[in-house]
Design a protein around this motif. Sequence first.
Motif, short mmCIF file in Angstrom:
data_model
loop_
_atom_site.label_atom_id
_atom_site.label_comp_id
_atom_site.label_asym_id
_atom_site.label_seq_id
_atom_site.Cartn_x
_atom_site.Cartn_y
_atom_site.Cartn_z
N LYS A 173 -1.49 9.42 3.94
CA LYS A 173 -2.14 8.76 4.43
C LYS A 173 -2.84 7.60 3.82
O LYS A 173 -3.58 6.63 4.45
N GLU A 174 -3.42 7.98 2.71
CA GLU A 174 -4.37 6.38 1.66
C GLU A 174 -3.05 5.16 2.12
O GLU A 174 -3.11 4.24 2.47
N ALA A 175 -1.83 5.54 1.82
CA ALA A 175 -0.39 4.76 1.66
C ALA A 175 -0.35 3.98 3.38
O ALA A 175 -0.63 2.77 3.43
N GLU A 176 -0.64 4.82 3.95
CA GLU A 176 -0.66 4.11 5.69
C GLU A 176 -1.89 3.19 6.06
O GLU A 176 -1.65 2.80 6.10
N ASN A 177 -2.79 3.62 5.27
CA ASN A 177 -3.83 3.10 5.81
C ASN A 177 -3.43 1.38 4.79
O ASN A 177 -4.50 0.71 4.69
#
Length: 154
Positions: free
Chosen positions: A99-103
């Motif tokens: 999810k952090e990578a998506e952000n």
Amino acid sequence: MKLTFFENGLHGENAHVDPLEVFDGLRWEKSGELPANCPYSVWQILNHMIFWQDFYLAYLKGVVPEHPEQDEDSWPDETGPSSENEWNDAFFQFSSGLKEAENEAKKDLQEQRDAGLERTRGDLLATLMAHNSYHTGQVALIRRLIGEWPPPSW
């Protein structure tokens, strides 16, 4: 909302399995099985993926992580989790990192990091995406070998 190449790629598209779905329905007890001639279990691969995902996320946030001396240092010794909680915690850590990578994928991908690294944010995300995709394929194969494929949601 249209997803970017990286947002799609982080979750697999076309011939690539979503790295979250590949773990779907796998019982924690089975994650430590080591089929004949396989160097790693699903548990070990998951933890290796977490290690490198966290490594690249640190770079994306402007922190220079310490690179392991040996590649083997990014692999856990234990072939399986000691409990269901340990399995759930590791999966949660992996999914949170994804999810952090998506952000991070939503930010300016051409921005350079002044950390002695001559790579763009896009380069770092592409490396993370390829690394996760590579090991996701390994997890799918090991799950087939231990009789735990396909995931129940398929």
